[in-house]
Design a protein around this motif. Sequence first.
Motif, PDB file in Angstrom:
ATOM      1  N   CYS A  86      37.269  43.801  49.822  1.00  0.00           N
ATOM      2  CA  CYS A  86      37.724  44.842  48.893  1.00  0.00           C
ATOM      3  C   CYS A  86      37.149  46.207  49.266  1.00  0.00           C
ATOM      4  CB  CYS A  86      37.355  44.470  47.461  1.00  0.00           C
ATOM      5  SG  CYS A  86      38.354  43.111  46.796  1.00  0.00           S
TER       6      CYS A  86
ATOM      7  N   ARG B  75      39.342  49.327  50.499  1.00  0.00           N
ATOM      8  CA  ARG B  75      39.348  50.251  49.341  1.00  0.00           C
ATOM      9  C   ARG B  75      40.190  49.716  48.181  1.00  0.00           C
ATOM     10  NH1 ARG B  75      36.948  54.597  51.981  1.00  0.00           N
ATOM     11  NH2 ARG B  75      37.663  54.971  54.079  1.00  0.00           N
ATOM     12  N   ILE B  76      39.980  48.461  47.878  1.00  0.00           N
ATOM     13  CA  ILE B  76      40.691  47.822  46.769  1.00  0.00           C
ATOM     14  C   ILE B  76      39.790  47.905  45.547  1.00  0.00           C
ATOM     15  CG2 ILE B  76      41.689  45.668  45.918  1.00  0.00           C
ATOM     16  CD1 ILE B  76      42.158  44.952  48.911  1.00  0.00           C
ATOM     17  N   VAL B  77      40.205  48.724  44.577  1.00  0.00           N
ATOM     18  CA  VAL B  77      39.342  48.969  43.419  1.00  0.00           C
ATOM     19  C   VAL B  77      39.980  48.597  42.082  1.00  0.00           C
ATOM     20  CG1 VAL B  77      38.008  50.772  44.564  1.00  0.00           C
ATOM     21  CG2 VAL B  77      40.057  51.391  43.293  1.00  0.00           C
ATOM     22  N   HIS B  78      41.289  48.537  42.028  1.00  0.00           N
ATOM     23  CA  HIS B  78      41.948  48.222  40.764  1.00  0.00           C
ATOM     24  C   HIS B  78      41.749  46.747  40.422  1.00  0.00           C
ATOM     25  CE1 HIS B  78      43.731  52.148  40.509  1.00  0.00           C
ATOM     26  NE2 HIS B  78      44.145  52.033  41.761  1.00  0.00           N
ATOM     27  N   GLU B  79      41.478  46.504  39.165  1.00  0.00           N
ATOM     28  CA  GLU B  79      41.167  45.145  38.711  1.00  0.00           C
ATOM     29  C   GLU B  79      42.256  44.137  39.065  1.00  0.00           C
ATOM     30  OE1 GLU B  79      40.077  42.717  34.627  1.00  0.00           O
ATOM     31  OE2 GLU B  79      39.991  44.890  34.607  1.00  0.00           O
ATOM     32  N   SER B  80      43.510  44.495  38.842  1.00  0.00           N
ATOM     33  CA  SER B  80      44.601  43.552  39.120  1.00  0.00           C
ATOM     34  C   SER B  80      44.695  43.238  40.611  1.00  0.00           C
ATOM     35  CB  SER B  80      45.934  44.088  38.606  1.00  0.00           C
ATOM     36  OG  SER B  80      46.244  45.315  39.228  1.00  0.00           O
ATOM     37  N   GLU B  81      44.440  44.219  41.451  1.00  0.00           N
ATOM     38  CA  GLU B  81      44.464  43.995  42.895  1.00  0.00           C
ATOM     39  C   GLU B  81      43.286  43.123  43.322  1.00  0.00           C
ATOM     40  OE1 GLU B  81      44.501  48.027  44.258  1.00  0.00           O
ATOM     41  OE2 GLU B  81      46.684  48.112  44.245  1.00  0.00           O
ATOM     42  N   ARG B  82      42.108  43.387  42.750  1.00  0.00           N
ATOM     43  CA  ARG B  82      40.929  42.581  43.064  1.00  0.00           C
ATOM     44  C   ARG B  82      41.130  41.128  42.622  1.00  0.00           C
ATOM     45  NH1 ARG B  82      36.136  45.058  44.496  1.00  0.00           N
ATOM     46  NH2 ARG B  82      34.908  43.553  43.326  1.00  0.00           N
ATOM     47  N   GLU B  83      41.784  40.940  41.482  1.00  0.00           N
ATOM     48  CA  GLU B  83      42.069  39.576  41.018  1.00  0.00           C
ATOM     49  C   GLU B  83      42.986  38.855  41.997  1.00  0.00           C
ATOM     50  OE1 GLU B  83      43.569  39.889  37.046  1.00  0.00           O
ATOM     51  OE2 GLU B  83      41.593  40.343  36.217  1.00  0.00           O
TER      52      GLU B  83
ATOM     53  N   GLY C 123      49.055  45.961  48.983  1.00  0.00           N
ATOM     54  CA  GLY C 123      48.924  46.854  47.839  1.00  0.00           C
ATOM     55  C   GLY C 123      49.902  46.519  46.720  1.00  0.00           C
TER      56      GLY C 123
END
Length: 68
Positions: free
Chosen positions: A23, A27-35, A66
């Motif tokens: 992550c 640069r994956i920071v949004h909660e839904s993307e991290r999930e 993304g």
Amino acid sequence: MLPYGVADSAELETLARVFNDYCANHRIVHESEREAIALKVMCLFRRGVSEPDQLSAELEKIGWTGQL
């Protein structure tokens, strides 16, 4: 791996480290993307991929668009 795809404490540390590194690198920071990435990590683990380098390589192969 414990029975039924359950991770022990050392495996959880590895999974968390690989997840966080991936992550951060992408640069994956949004909660839904991290999930979504967390689900990919767990699916790999359940398929028997448990070594950090192997997990990282498989995540890179899968890639992240993304999009959910």
